[in-house]
Scaffold this motif. Structure first.
Motif, PDB file in Angstrom:
ATOM      1  N   LEU A  10       0.969  -1.332   0.042  1.00 25.36           N
ATOM      2  CA  LEU A  10       0.034  -0.059   0.181  1.00 25.36           C
ATOM      3  C   LEU A  10       0.669   1.312   0.052  1.00 25.36           C
ATOM      4  O   LEU A  10       0.670   2.258  -0.760  1.00 25.36           O
ATOM      5  CB  LEU A  10      -0.907  -0.099   1.255  1.00 25.36           C
ATOM      6  CG  LEU A  10      -1.675   1.132   1.495  1.00 25.36           C
ATOM      7  CD1 LEU A  10      -2.792   1.576   0.248  1.00 25.36           C
ATOM      8  CD2 LEU A  10      -2.601   1.011   2.729  1.00 25.36           C
ATOM      9  N   LEU A  13       2.817   1.739  -3.434  1.00 19.05           N
ATOM     10  CA  LEU A  13       1.443   2.100  -4.467  1.00 19.05           C
ATOM     11  C   LEU A  13       1.221   3.658  -4.216  1.00 19.05           C
ATOM     12  O   LEU A  13       1.226   4.462  -5.452  1.00 19.05           O
ATOM     13  CB  LEU A  13       0.148   1.574  -4.208  1.00 19.05           C
ATOM     14  CG  LEU A  13      -0.931   1.451  -5.305  1.00 19.05           C
ATOM     15  CD1 LEU A  13      -0.235   1.113  -6.695  1.00 19.05           C
ATOM     16  CD2 LEU A  13      -2.041   0.620  -5.112  1.00 19.05           C
ATOM     17  N   ILE A  14       1.089   4.039  -2.894  1.00 15.27           N
ATOM     18  CA  ILE A  14       0.777   5.598  -2.626  1.00 15.27           C
ATOM     19  C   ILE A  14       1.911   6.262  -3.120  1.00 15.27           C
ATOM     20  O   ILE A  14       1.797   7.443  -3.876  1.00 15.27           O
ATOM     21  CB  ILE A  14       0.190   5.802  -1.395  1.00 15.27           C
ATOM     22  CG1 ILE A  14      -1.067   5.049  -1.066  1.00 15.27           C
ATOM     23  CG2 ILE A  14       0.391   7.341  -0.897  1.00 15.27           C
ATOM     24  CD1 ILE A  14      -1.605   5.153   0.225  1.00 15.27           C
ATOM     25  N   LEU A  17       1.808   6.626  -7.066  1.00 11.12           N
ATOM     26  CA  LEU A  17       0.903   7.561  -7.471  1.00 11.12           C
ATOM     27  C   LEU A  17       1.104   8.877  -7.189  1.00 11.12           C
ATOM     28  O   LEU A  17       0.907   9.925  -8.330  1.00 11.12           O
ATOM     29  CB  LEU A  17      -0.592   7.311  -6.772  1.00 11.12           C
ATOM     30  CG  LEU A  17      -1.274   5.776  -7.169  1.00 11.12           C
ATOM     31  CD1 LEU A  17      -2.434   5.591  -6.423  1.00 11.12           C
ATOM     32  CD2 LEU A  17      -1.555   5.915  -8.676  1.00 11.12           C
ATOM     33  N   GLY A  51      -2.977   2.174 -11.461  1.00 14.30           N
ATOM     34  CA  GLY A  51      -2.578   2.310  -9.803  1.00 14.30           C
ATOM     35  C   GLY A  51      -3.827   2.587  -9.035  1.00 14.30           C
ATOM     36  O   GLY A  51      -3.899   2.353  -7.901  1.00 14.30           O
ATOM     37  N   THR A  52      -4.559   3.519  -9.544  1.00 12.42           N
ATOM     38  CA  THR A  52      -5.883   3.993  -8.631  1.00 12.42           C
ATOM     39  C   THR A  52      -6.734   2.710  -8.407  1.00 12.42           C
ATOM     40  O   THR A  52      -7.453   2.714  -7.481  1.00 12.42           O
ATOM     41  CB  THR A  52      -6.353   5.201  -9.257  1.00 12.42           C
ATOM     42  OG1 THR A  52      -6.904   4.706 -10.753  1.00 12.42           O
ATOM     43  CG2 THR A  52      -5.710   6.439  -9.282  1.00 12.42           C
ATOM     44  N   LEU A  55      -5.387   0.433  -5.912  1.00 12.71           N
ATOM     45  CA  LEU A  55      -5.443   0.908  -4.556  1.00 12.71           C
ATOM     46  C   LEU A  55      -6.774   0.529  -3.987  1.00 12.71           C
ATOM     47  O   LEU A  55      -6.895   0.372  -2.744  1.00 12.71           O
ATOM     48  CB  LEU A  55      -5.382   2.488  -4.707  1.00 12.71           C
ATOM     49  CG  LEU A  55      -5.604   3.280  -3.406  1.00 12.71           C
ATOM     50  CD1 LEU A  55      -4.210   3.177  -2.684  1.00 12.71           C
ATOM     51  CD2 LEU A  55      -5.798   4.705  -3.773  1.00 12.71           C
ATOM     52  N   SER A  59      -6.007  -1.218  -0.407  1.00 13.26           N
ATOM     53  CA  SER A  59      -6.647  -0.654   0.567  1.00 13.26           C
ATOM     54  C   SER A  59      -7.791  -1.046   1.401  1.00 13.26           C
ATOM     55  O   SER A  59      -8.187  -0.595   2.548  1.00 13.26           O
ATOM     56  CB  SER A  59      -6.949   0.952   0.301  1.00 13.26           C
ATOM     57  OG  SER A  59      -7.996   1.061  -0.657  1.00 13.26           O
ATOM     58  N   VAL A 132      -4.401   6.848   4.402  1.00 13.50           N
ATOM     59  CA  VAL A 132      -5.272   6.571   3.193  1.00 13.50           C
ATOM     60  C   VAL A 132      -6.556   5.912   4.029  1.00 13.50           C
ATOM     61  O   VAL A 132      -6.646   5.255   5.066  1.00 13.50           O
ATOM     62  CB  VAL A 132      -4.789   5.331   2.495  1.00 13.50           C
ATOM     63  CG1 VAL A 132      -4.456   4.338   3.166  1.00 13.50           C
ATOM     64  CG2 VAL A 132      -5.632   5.129   1.311  1.00 13.50           C
ATOM     65  N   VAL A 137      -9.252   7.108  -1.097  1.00 10.29           N
ATOM     66  CA  VAL A 137      -9.620   6.397  -2.116  1.00 10.29           C
ATOM     67  C   VAL A 137     -10.432   6.824  -2.986  1.00 10.29           C
ATOM     68  O   VAL A 137     -10.078   6.789  -4.497  1.00 10.29           O
ATOM     69  CB  VAL A 137     -10.165   5.098  -1.744  1.00 10.29           C
ATOM     70  CG1 VAL A 137     -10.373   4.097  -3.188  1.00 10.29           C
ATOM     71  CG2 VAL A 137      -8.962   4.192  -0.870  1.00 10.29           C
ATOM     72  N   ALA A 140      -8.782   9.772  -5.165  1.00 11.22           N
ATOM     73  CA  ALA A 140      -7.643   9.155  -5.958  1.00 11.22           C
ATOM     74  C   ALA A 140      -8.102   8.835  -7.195  1.00 11.22           C
ATOM     75  O   ALA A 140      -7.673   8.879  -8.420  1.00 11.22           O
ATOM     76  CB  ALA A 140      -7.024   8.145  -5.164  1.00 11.22           C
ATOM     77  N   PHE A 192      -3.462  12.203  -0.035  1.00 17.20           N
ATOM     78  CA  PHE A 192      -2.935  11.239   0.972  1.00 17.20           C
ATOM     79  C   PHE A 192      -2.130  11.991   2.234  1.00 17.20           C
ATOM     80  O   PHE A 192      -1.765  11.192   3.077  1.00 17.20           O
ATOM     81  CB  PHE A 192      -1.972  10.150   0.215  1.00 17.20           C
ATOM     82  CG  PHE A 192      -2.874   9.267  -0.797  1.00 17.20           C
ATOM     83  CD1 PHE A 192      -3.703   8.528  -0.236  1.00 17.20           C
ATOM     84  CD2 PHE A 192      -2.358   9.576  -2.106  1.00 17.20           C
ATOM     85  CE1 PHE A 192      -4.282   7.803  -1.244  1.00 17.20           C
ATOM     86  CE2 PHE A 192      -2.987   8.342  -2.900  1.00 17.20           C
ATOM     87  CZ  PHE A 192      -4.203   7.887  -2.599  1.00 17.20           C
TER      88      PHE A 192
END
Length: 639
Positions: A10, A13-14, A17, A51-52, A55, A59, A132, A137, A140, A192
């Motif tokens: 996580l 990934l964030i 992004l 990627g979103t 997420l 998440s 997050v 989310v 995003a 975020f």
């Protein structure tokens, strides 16, 4: 709340992004080869979209939200360096333009943040720099999917913009696409960020990017509007900086989630200052003029600022503050600013005949409705406010991009000139009809969300319902008359064989489908994302009954027949002469009038300018908004 190890999927990934769009933007600034730029833009956009979506899955186990520490001396030093560099550049801009307000506001920010860094910075402990939850989310997804669609659309649009429509404008596409991706990366960071210093950095990056994008054409009008946007957002940035200092003095911390969870009396002042910053960023009265001025920029900029990024940052921050200000006089003043902006913006949209200006006022109005939700601050209002953000983002972005295509094909943005668009540009017209239906027709999400706002307001502050009732009536008026122009056909005409290029087509069709699916899947979005977030914040949530869901689904299927029925309208449909009392002369648009004079049929919309003007509405609405904001800041300090 569960803390996440910095090396978890996580966290990675964030960080991706945030950093991938930022790095891509820096690279695109130096990329001059058009073909290679297309590959990079498409590839990175698809990666960001993927990627979103990833997420959502990654998440999902964090039901109560997850925080990430990422405490690193060099990261903090890099953030400080970026803030100083941006401030110095903005001061240079102000000095070069001989604009004292830009210089003074920037110096005030620098002085305040510099004093804070050197006196308290070493003692500030932040356990979670990033955070997050379900709202993160949602934001995003909007930023990645809608913002990504705008980047794809811009490839074809900006080529035609420079090579066909505006050859007089210097081609600076490397800078243009660089700013788009830096914007996206900064928005991910803003969404975020839990450390208010980090959030402030990303906040200011969006301010700088908007200034550069609005002034892209470098004309006197563009530069003037860009500087206005910069001044108003710098004022919000100064309030943000003051909020950070005040928050640390009261709580000895600068974490957003800690501020939300603190005792109301301790953090009411910083919450009011952050709401002020959000109101400036979301162009609420008296700051609406900067967003109206942003229309001088190319259409992808308008779509980016109005739908997915810049203004959404403002309402996002106001909704974050909702649990702090609910039930207070500060919350009441915030709600009044949103309410008066919704009413004035909706009425002003009636008076406008230029398409982008109608969309701009509509954006300002709908953002006012979201701010009103944040000010009310109840669980019902927060539920409705988040849903408004979702539906407004996809539908309004679709409408802006459609207007951009019409502008290039017909060389006009006048609603009156769009008469019979369903014949000339049938696919574009259908996309516009879908976008407009999404904005106000039942059971499309915007209307359902407005109904939810009305219920929340009636339950919490009944007098505020006046703004919603009259503002919603005005909304219905300006959307219906525009839709009528699109389907109004007075004579046969040729259909444009190529309505738009590949990149524009991909963006328009994707957003059209997204608008429909977002409305169709409204109950699922509510139950999986919005309701859990509201439950986490308030311990209770709003929801739809099964009967309402079934009725909405049936209505959705029936309503969608309206725009879809026009898909083949431009092909194989014979337009016959209209009956004009037996007095037609040579077709359906000319007839014999008095004294046998040949007259031509004309049809025009009502703009009600004899009843109220945009200038009058802006002046008195701005005065009302200023009064409410002044009272908000005063009561937050003295109560």
């Amino acid at each position: 709340m569960t803390a996440c190890n910095p090396m978890t999927p996580l966290t990675l990934l964030i960080l991706s992004l945030i950093m991938v769009p930022l790095a891509t933007g820096l690279g695109l600034a130096f990329l001059r080869i058009d073909a290679l730029r297309k590959v990079v833009v498409v590839g990175v956009t698809l990666a960001v979209c993927a990627g979103t979506i990833a997420l959502v899955a990654v998440s999902a186990p964090l039901d109560l939200g997850g925080g990430m520490s990422l405490n690193n001396h060099w990261i903090n030093m890099a953030i400080l360096g970026a803030e100083v560099t941006m401030s110095l550049y903005i001061i240079y801009v102000g000095l070069r333009a001989k604009h004292a307000m830009i210089v003074l506001l920037t110096l005030a920010q620098m002085g305040l943040m510099g004093w804070f860094e050197f006196t308290a910075g070493a003692h500030v402990e932040v356990t979670q720099n990033l955070f997050v939850d379900k709202l993160s989310v949602i934001m995003a997804l909007i930023n990645g999917l809608v913002g990504g669609g705008i980047c794809i659309y811009a490839l074809g649009y900006m080529r035609e913009y420079h090579e066909v429509a505006h050859r007089e404008v210097r081609d600076r596409r490397p800078l243009f696409f660089a700013l788009l991706f830096v914007f996206l990366g900064a928005m991910f960071g803003l969404i975020f960020a839990n450390n208010l210093m980090w959030l402030f950095l990303f906040w200011e990056i969006t301010t700088l990017c908007s200034f550069l994008l609005i002034g892209y054409t470098q004309t006197d009008e563009a530069l003037r509007n860009a500087r206005r946007a910069l001044v108003m957002n710098l004022a919000g940035g100064l309030a943000f900086a003051m909020a950070i200092v005040w928050c640390y003095r009261q709580t000895h911390g600068i974490e957003l989630q800690a501020l939300i969870g603190s005792k109301q009396a301790l953090v009411l002042v910083p919450a009011a200052l952050l709401c002020f910053a959000g109101i400036t960023k979301s162009a609420q009265l008296p700051f609406s003029s900067w967003l109206l001025g942003a229309m001088v920029a190319p259409t992808p900029v308008s779509a980016l600022l109005h739908s997915s990024t810049m203004v959404k940052a403002g309402v996002y921050l106001v909704l974050r503050m909702a649990p702090v200000i609910t039930g207070t006089k500060v919350g009441t003043m915030v709600a009044l600013v949103g309410g008066i902006t919704f009413l004035v913006g909706s009425l002003a949209a009636i008076t406008a005949s230029e398409a982008k200006r109608v969309l701009a006022w509509s954006t300002i109005a709908n953002l006012g409705l979201i701010v009103l939700c944040g000010g009310i601050g109840t669980y019902e209002a927060l539920w409705a406010g988040v849903l408004l953000i979702i539906f407004h983002a996809v539908a309004k972005c679709l409408l802006f991009l459609c207007v951009g295509v019409v502008d290039h094909k017909m060389h006009t943005r006048s609603i009156e000139e769009m008469s019979g668009l369903i014949r000339r540009l049938p696919r574009v017209a259908v996309m516009m009809l879908i976008g407009m239906a999404g904005m106000f027709l039942a059971p499309f999400g915007m209307l359902i969300s407005k109904w939810a706002v009305l219920k929340a307001v009636v339950d919490a502050a009944p007098l505020l319902s006046v703004f919603i009732v009259f503002g919603s009536a005005a909304t219905l008026f300006f959307w219906v008359k525009w839709m009528g122009k699109l389907v109004e056909v007075t004579a046969a005409g040729d259909t444009d064989k190529k309505e738009f290029g590949l990149s524009e087509g991909v963006a328009l069709y994707s957003l059209g489908v997204a608008t429909f699916l977002t409305c169709l899947l409204f109950p699922l979005i509510s139950s999986q994302f919005v309701e859990p977030y509201v439950m986490d914040v308030y311990g209770q949530t709003a929801s739809l009954s099964k009967d309402n869901i079934l009725i909405m689904t049936i209505m959705m299927a029936l309503v969608m027949l309206f725009p879809l029925s026009f898909i083949g309208y431009g092909r194989g449909v014979k337009v016959v002469d209209a009956y004009l009392g037996g007095a037609n002369v040579g077709g359906s648009v000319r007839f014999l009038g008095s004294a046998n004079a040949v007259e031509e049929v004309t049809m025009h919309n009502y703009y009600l300018r004899g009843f109220f003007s945009e200038t009058w509405l802006s002046r008195w609405g701005g005065i009302g908004g200023s009064v409410f904001l002044a009272i908000m800041l005063l009561v937050s300090y003295f109560l």
